[in-house]
Design an enzyme around this catalytic site. Structure first.
Site, mmCIF file in Angstrom:
data_model
loop_
_atom_site.group_PDB
_atom_site.id
_atom_site.type_symbol
_atom_site.label_atom_id
_atom_site.label_comp_id
_atom_site.label_asym_id
_atom_site.label_seq_id
_atom_site.Cartn_x
_atom_site.Cartn_y
_atom_site.Cartn_z
ATOM 1 N N LYS A 107 -6.215 2.207 9.051
ATOM 2 C CA LYS A 107 -5.472 3.325 8.477
ATOM 3 C C LYS A 107 -5.550 4.501 9.442
ATOM 4 C CE LYS A 107 -5.233 5.744 3.968
ATOM 5 N NZ LYS A 107 -5.841 5.734 2.605
ATOM 6 N N SER A 188 -2.676 5.439 -1.083
ATOM 7 C CA SER A 188 -2.202 5.936 0.185
ATOM 8 C C SER A 188 -2.369 4.944 1.328
ATOM 9 C CB SER A 188 -2.910 7.248 0.536
ATOM 10 O OG SER A 188 -4.302 7.058 0.725
ATOM 11 N N SER A 212 -6.386 4.459 -3.786
ATOM 12 C CA SER A 212 -5.658 4.288 -2.526
ATOM 13 C C SER A 212 -5.864 2.954 -1.832
ATOM 14 C CB SER A 212 -6.001 5.420 -1.553
ATOM 15 O OG SER A 212 -5.282 6.574 -1.910
#
Ligand SMILES: *[C@@H]1O[C@H](CO)[C@@H](O)[C@H](O)[C@H]1NC(C)=O
Ligand SMILES: *[C@@H]1O[C@H](CO)[C@@H](O)[C@H](O)[C@H]1NC(C)=O
Ligand SMILES: *[C@@H]1O[C@H](CO)[C@@H](O)[C@H](O)[C@H]1NC(C)=O
Length: 522
Positions: A107, A188, A212
């Site tokens: 990420k 996310s 997330s």
């Protein structure tokens, strides 16, 4: 001496020629390849790490213009893969770990001290220079993993504004669910989940503050593990909250995710208190031993129907969930049904629970420290980031998506009376809510459809594992979530693995399978 060198060079050449032949004759398929598949192919000389990286880079190049799951690829990935191949050759096939030579996508909020940028998806951080790798990245490199690149995400974890759509960040645009273009990729950790789902990589890391990891795993038919807070170090990861942030794997199988978990957990002086507290939970011999086909036998699983079932699409999700409860029972679990979580409606309202109040103040403190520690950066404070967004509305879509939470966070001033009250309230809600539910009913896990229970688990720092559970008639995936008390990863892994093996729900996105079936084979 000279002869020895010459002959070993010759052998090397010959072995490369053999390699080439084997690749053409054995048909190693990248499609849905697991870490164990990859290691077997390495061991049998059917595949090199370099070839694997080339395949994934090609697949990213082809799919990413549509899916927008990857922000940057690592220009050094091929070299790292070749180094892993050489190391394995030198050591007669010996590997550092199961991740040796395996590409990993991170990420874009996880620091890497290399050519990759770390920007949380925002142009404000483009060109910033981090001092060192995040601790989880140090651990991955030590395990021999290849850093493939950075995954897209909800910019700034979506915290900048609730107007930011799931999967969107300025640097790579709108991430797309590979199963259903009109469906959400959630967030996310959207890019981490999309890229694994679409076979652009087998292993990715995501982060979770509230939902997330488990939500994008849910929406993209992949497995996500959100570890107990502190089990994995947050050092070198763009922060929101030291109470809630957790770093975890997103993969296609429980086994893959668990092997990644094994590589990244542990005490870290750079995240001292939380990792020291959680390190006591790490079992001798690691987590892989809990990949147990009989893992459901004797487990007590709690079902909280209200309100999590009501959040489901009744036409498909609810009946599938009932079928799964039946399977869980058949495999030896006791279902303790119709349980209630005290004050669940308050817990799920992030304003009422106190979660938003605490997160905004914690974020300002955390991001201020993070920005200060950068070697260089175009922005050095939250106020700088806000000004950047205001000054670059075209780049950051500021006028459309806003930044009201950043402005609210900027107004906070540390952990004051209001924040202390909020944090106390959440601790109380967890004690009288989830913790009481688990203890009074002697549960090993709570099982919920989808990811609607994320806040219940988030505010208490509790772990969760999401496993693919089905697809609605539009093809939109949904998952099932197993949550537990702190440090109960061994039980959650047993339950999740046994469920996965009993159901085997996941399938790759069909449009992509057809389009790429020929290229998916060497
Ligand atoms: C990092 O960002 C810079 C722009 O500031 C760009 O030139 C560079 O290519 C990026 N790195 C990678 C690996 O994409
Ligand atoms: C904690 O929660 C319980 C149950 O909701 C409530 O009765 C009690 O007043 C709360 N205590 C504090 C200190 O907030
Ligand atoms: C519920 O599922 C049906 C059938 O799969 C689908 O047509 C509909 O759009 C879904 N509704 C929601 C709210 O997801």
């Amino acid at each position: 001496m000279a002869i020895t060198i010459k002959s070993s060079l010759f052998l090397l050449l010959v072995s490369h020629l053999f390699l080439f032949t084997f690749i053409n004759s054995y048909d190693f398929s990248i499609q849905e390849a697991t870490i164990d598949d990859i290691q077997r192919a390495f061991a049998d000389n059917r595949l090199t790490s370099r070839q694997l990286v080339d395949f994934y880079l090609h697949r990213i190049e082809t799919l990413n213009p549509v899916l927008r799951a990857v922000i940057e690829v690592n220009p050094d990935a091929r070299d790292q893969a070749e180094e892993a191949d050489r190391e394995r050759e030198r050591n007669d096939g010996g590997r550092r770990s199961q991740l040796h030579g395996v590409p990993v996508l991170l990420k874009d909020s996880i620091d890497t001290a290399d050519k990759l940028n770390t920007t949380v998806g925002s142009y404000a951080l483009l060109g910033s220079v981090v001092g060192r790798d995040a601790t989880v990245v140090e651990r991955l490199r030590k395990a021999g993993a290849v850093i493939l690149g950075k995954a897209s995400l909800n910019e700034w974890y979506g915290l900048r504004s609730f107007g930011i759509p799931d999967g969107w960040c300025a640097r790579s645009g709108q991430g797309v669910n590979p199963y259903l273009e009109s469906g959400t990729a959630c967030g996310s950790s959207s890019g981490s989940a999309i890229s694994v789902a679409a076979n652009m990589v087998a292993v990715s890391l995501g982060t979770e503050t509230d939902g997330s990891i488990i939500c994008p795993a849910d929406s993209n038919s992949v497995v996500g593990i959100k570890p107990t807070v502190g089990l994995t170090s947050r050092a070198g990861v763009v922060p929101i909250s030291p109470r809630q942030d957790s770093i975890g794997p997103i993969c296609r199988t429980v086994s893959d995710a668990v092997q990644v978990l094994d590589a990244i957990v542990g005490f870290d002086p750079r995240d001292f208190e939380a990792t020291k507290e959680a390190a006591k939970f790490i079992p001798a011999g690691g987590y892989k031993q809990f990949l147990n086909l009989d893992g459901l036998k004797g487990k007590r699983l709690g079902v909280v129907r209200n309100p999590f079932l009501a959040l489901l699409n009744k036409s498909t999700g609810a009946s599938t969930f009932e079928n799964h409860l039946y399977t869980l029972r058949q495999r030896g679990a006791t279902i303790v049904d119709d349980l209630e979580i005290t004050d669940v409606e308050i817990i799920l309202d992030q304003y009422q629970s106190g979660e938003i109040v605490a997160l905004l103040a914690e974020f300002k403190l955390g991001i201020t420290d993070y920005l200060k520690e950068l070697i260089s950066s175009p922005v050095r404070s939250l106020a700088d980031v806000i000004a950047f967004n205001t000054d670059n509305p075209d780049l950051e879509n500021t006028n459309e998506y806003g930044q009201e939470n950043f402005i609210a966070a900027e107004r906070t001033n540390g952990i004051g009376e209001e924040e202390r009250e909020a944090i106390k309230k959440m601790a109380n809600l967890s004690r009288n809510g989830f913790k009481k539910l688990m203890k009074e009913n002697e549960l090993d896990a709570m099982v919920t459809p989808g990811s609607g229970a994320s806040s219940v688990l988030a505010i208490g720092g509790y772990p969760a594992i999401t496993v693919p559970a089905g697809y609605d008639s539009n093809g939109m995936p949904f998952g099932i979530c197993f949550g537990g008390l702190k440090g109960t990863e061994p039980k959650l892994i047993e339950v999740a693995y046994a469920f996965e093996q009993a159901t085997m729900v996941r399938r790759p996105p069909s449009s992509l399978t057809l389009e790429f079936s020929n290229e998916a084979y060497f």
